[in-house]
Every structure is written in C-alpha cells, then in structure tokens.
Design a protein around this motif. Sequence first.
Motif, PDB file in Angstrom:
ATOM      1  N   ASP A  16       3.818  41.237  -0.594  1.00 50.33           N
ATOM      2  CA  ASP A  16       2.864  42.335  -0.805  1.00 50.33           C
ATOM      3  C   ASP A  16       2.934  43.328   0.351  1.00 50.33           C
ATOM      4  O   ASP A  16       2.740  44.533   0.156  1.00 50.33           O
ATOM      5  CB  ASP A  16       1.436  41.786  -0.905  1.00 50.33           C
ATOM      6  CG  ASP A  16       1.273  40.777  -2.031  1.00 50.33           C
ATOM      7  OD1 ASP A  16       1.752  41.073  -3.145  1.00 50.33           O
ATOM      8  OD2 ASP A  16       0.704  39.695  -1.800  1.00 50.33           O
ATOM      9  N   GLU A  17       3.179  42.802   1.560  1.00 51.60           N
ATOM     10  CA  GLU A  17       3.252  43.622   2.766  1.00 51.60           C
ATOM     11  C   GLU A  17       4.411  43.144   3.632  1.00 51.60           C
ATOM     12  O   GLU A  17       4.757  41.955   3.606  1.00 51.60           O
ATOM     13  CB  GLU A  17       1.949  43.538   3.582  1.00 51.60           C
ATOM     14  CG  GLU A  17       0.735  44.084   2.854  1.00 51.60           C
ATOM     15  CD  GLU A  17      -0.552  43.886   3.638  1.00 51.60           C
ATOM     16  OE1 GLU A  17      -1.490  44.659   3.428  1.00 51.60           O
ATOM     17  OE2 GLU A  17      -0.609  42.941   4.466  1.00 51.60           O
ATOM     18  N   ILE A  18       4.990  44.079   4.390  1.00 55.86           N
ATOM     19  CA  ILE A  18       6.090  43.735   5.290  1.00 55.86           C
ATOM     20  C   ILE A  18       5.760  44.204   6.694  1.00 55.86           C
ATOM     21  O   ILE A  18       5.319  45.346   6.896  1.00 55.86           O
ATOM     22  CB  ILE A  18       7.414  44.393   4.831  1.00 55.86           C
ATOM     23  CG1 ILE A  18       7.902  43.789   3.511  1.00 55.86           C
ATOM     24  CG2 ILE A  18       8.500  44.255   5.898  1.00 55.86           C
ATOM     25  CD1 ILE A  18       9.085  44.522   2.910  1.00 55.86           C
ATOM     26  N   ILE A  19       5.972  43.327   7.661  1.00 59.38           N
ATOM     27  CA  ILE A  19       5.922  43.711   9.063  1.00 59.38           C
ATOM     28  C   ILE A  19       7.365  43.915   9.484  1.00 59.38           C
ATOM     29  O   ILE A  19       8.155  42.966   9.519  1.00 59.38           O
ATOM     30  CB  ILE A  19       5.252  42.620   9.929  1.00 59.38           C
ATOM     31  CG1 ILE A  19       3.802  42.420   9.485  1.00 59.38           C
ATOM     32  CG2 ILE A  19       5.308  42.989  11.408  1.00 59.38           C
ATOM     33  CD1 ILE A  19       3.131  41.204  10.105  1.00 59.38           C
ATOM     34  N   TYR A  20       7.733  45.176   9.758  1.00 60.13           N
ATOM     35  CA  TYR A  20       9.115  45.503  10.107  1.00 60.13           C
ATOM     36  C   TYR A  20       9.200  45.700  11.616  1.00 60.13           C
ATOM     37  O   TYR A  20       8.528  46.546  12.180  1.00 60.13           O
ATOM     38  CB  TYR A  20       9.560  46.771   9.374  1.00 60.13           C
ATOM     39  CG  TYR A  20      10.987  47.177   9.661  1.00 60.13           C
ATOM     40  CD1 TYR A  20      12.051  46.286   9.465  1.00 60.13           C
ATOM     41  CD2 TYR A  20      11.292  48.459  10.117  1.00 60.13           C
ATOM     42  CE1 TYR A  20      13.357  46.660   9.721  1.00 60.13           C
ATOM     43  CE2 TYR A  20      12.604  48.849  10.369  1.00 60.13           C
ATOM     44  CZ  TYR A  20      13.633  47.938  10.176  1.00 60.13           C
ATOM     45  OH  TYR A  20      14.930  48.305  10.435  1.00 60.13           O
ATOM     46  N   MET A  21      10.055  44.889  12.281  1.00 59.31           N
ATOM     47  CA  MET A  21      10.143  44.864  13.734  1.00 59.31           C
ATOM     48  C   MET A  21      11.554  45.244  14.171  1.00 59.31           C
ATOM     49  O   MET A  21      12.410  44.385  14.387  1.00 59.31           O
ATOM     50  CB  MET A  21       9.745  43.482  14.251  1.00 59.31           C
ATOM     51  CG  MET A  21       8.333  43.081  13.810  1.00 59.31           C
ATOM     52  SD  MET A  21       7.873  41.371  14.195  1.00 59.31           S
ATOM     53  CE  MET A  21       7.874  41.425  15.983  1.00 59.31           C
ATOM     54  N   PRO A  22      11.831  46.552  14.311  1.00 59.18           N
ATOM     55  CA  PRO A  22      13.161  46.996  14.712  1.00 59.18           C
ATOM     56  C   PRO A  22      13.332  46.988  16.227  1.00 59.18           C
ATOM     57  O   PRO A  22      12.407  46.659  16.979  1.00 59.18           O
ATOM     58  CB  PRO A  22      13.220  48.421  14.165  1.00 59.18           C
ATOM     59  CG  PRO A  22      11.804  48.898  14.279  1.00 59.18           C
ATOM     60  CD  PRO A  22      10.931  47.678  14.049  1.00 59.18           C
ATOM     61  N   MET A  23      14.515  47.363  16.669  1.00 57.86           N
ATOM     62  CA  MET A  23      14.814  47.518  18.091  1.00 57.86           C
ATOM     63  C   MET A  23      13.855  48.532  18.723  1.00 57.86           C
ATOM     64  O   MET A  23      13.424  49.488  18.090  1.00 57.86           O
ATOM     65  CB  MET A  23      16.256  48.008  18.224  1.00 57.86           C
ATOM     66  CG  MET A  23      16.757  48.207  19.636  1.00 57.86           C
ATOM     67  SD  MET A  23      18.417  48.944  19.557  1.00 57.86           S
ATOM     68  CE  MET A  23      18.970  48.769  21.241  1.00 57.86           C
ATOM     69  N   SER A  24      13.532  48.307  20.001  1.00 61.59           N
ATOM     70  CA  SER A  24      12.628  49.170  20.760  1.00 61.59           C
ATOM     71  C   SER A  24      12.937  50.655  20.589  1.00 61.59           C
ATOM     72  O   SER A  24      14.089  51.078  20.611  1.00 61.59           O
ATOM     73  CB  SER A  24      12.731  48.818  22.250  1.00 61.59           C
ATOM     74  OG  SER A  24      12.125  49.806  23.051  1.00 61.59           O
TER      75      SER A  24
END
Length: 292
Positions: A81-89
């Motif tokens: 339902d939801e995404i936490i997207y954690m890319p490079m700084s």
Amino acid sequence: MSKIGIATDSHSGISPAMAAKMGVRVLPMPFYVEEECFYEEVSITRAEFFEQLNADKKVSTSQPSPEAVLEFWREGLKEYDEIIYMPMSSGLSGSCGTAMMLAQDEEFEGKVFVVDNGRVSTPLVRAIMDAQEMVEEGLSAAKIKEVLEAYKEKMSIYIAVETLEFLRKGGRISATTAALGTALNIKPILKLGTQVLETYKKSRGMKKAKKEMLEAIREDLDVTFKEYHDKGEAYLLVATSADEETTNAWVEEVKAVFPGMDVLAGNLSLGICCHTGEGALGVGISCKPQRG
C-alpha cells in the motif's frame, strides 16, 4: 493497517540475493564504462566493474531515468500500500532529489515516502534494517521517514584507500600529490558524512591507517555516541571494496578491538568505489533511531 514495503537503490551495496533474503526491492543504478551503459549487479558484476576500472577505462556513475524510478514504484505498489524508498544520500547524488520531486506526483503522493538520511553502502543497509524494525512495530511510513531523517547525523564511517589514483582522477587531489603520496606509501583516510566524502587523515601504510580508523571509532563510541553505546544502541559497520579474504580479516580485526559488539559487513557501493578504487577498507558506527 497499511502494508509497507522498503525499497532502495544498488548504492546500498545490496545484491539481488541479499535483497531477496531481506525482503527489500532494489533499483539497479546505471554506470557508464566509456560510452556504454551498464546496470549494477544486472549487466555488470563487481568483478567486471573493477576489471574495467583497473584497465584505466573511463568509468562514471549516472542517475536512473525518471521513468525507470516511476515504473519501479508502480511495481512495488502492486504488492504494498505504501513504499519507503531509501536511495543514496542527496549529498552524494542528485537521484535522491529527483525521487523526492517525483514522489509529489498525484499518482504517488501519500504512497511513496522518499527518505534522505545521508546514507550509502553499509550505513544505508543498517538504516533499512532500522526501517524494517519500525514497520514491525507498527509505525506509519510517514513516521518512519521522519524518525530516520531526524537521525541522519548519528553516524560516522572512515574509509582507508589503497590507491590514490582514483582520487586523482576524480579531481580530489592533484597529480603531483598523488605521485608523491604513492612514493611515500600514503594511505588517505576518508570520512563519509551525510553530505560529503572528505579527507580525514593521511597515514603511512595501510596498517597505520587501520589503527587510526579504529582509534577514531573508539573515540566516537566513548565520546560522540557514548549515550547510544552505553545503551547498546550503537552498531558497528564494515564496508570495503577489497576481496573476500581481506574483508573477512578486517571484520575479525574490528571484532577483536570491540569484543561483544556485532559487526554488520557489506560492500562499498560502486558509486563510492569510483572514488576509492579496489582494496579500500571502511569501518563505522550507526546509532539506533529513537522513535519518540
């Protein structure tokens, strides 16, 4: 309750096999070798990357296309339902800023939460594990983003570089400095902050560099992050661009200096390896984010 998924990019150093084990989705990042585009761990392996780098080929990082990011999210939202997207700084790449802009689109608003907590490689893996713990605790995606970003400074990582060649190529040091440093067996120690990769110290030889990094970690545990260390909430990290045998020996060395502390070890992402070259050894700390 919303079903929340965690996604990142390959600058995390998470391989496809590791991603499957962790239950994390990973967007492969593009690289250019001369004029040809490759995707990390999809069309180019780490071994092939270093082979090209050491052959003096022009290797550079790039951002994924906006459409590739959007399609990656669309696929994820079929399952979550939801995404936490954690890319490079964002301090090391423009891809995070682009993702934040794309997440404001009506299609993804309130569904994709882009986290900019200044991480890359093993520190990013640790932050992903922190996010997974908070999902299990029942925190909302918006709250997890808030907690992770509030704790972006609670980290330190030091990287000793085996060769000066790639710092020279990247314009971080001059050709004269590189030549002199090579002649004197100088091994720079880089400090990776939330926004920059900068020179911390210069050592004569890798043995001395490793000793100085461990001393820096000791001071961080005893002073900077003492509150977290005393509560058992400071995590040790290792990230390298070295071979498996050298990496394992370095992990054991770190464990011997800090007995009783677990060590999370992984690869320096190829985006960082462009600057460090092969054989770099890193060690760092990440603190457990406080939920309050």
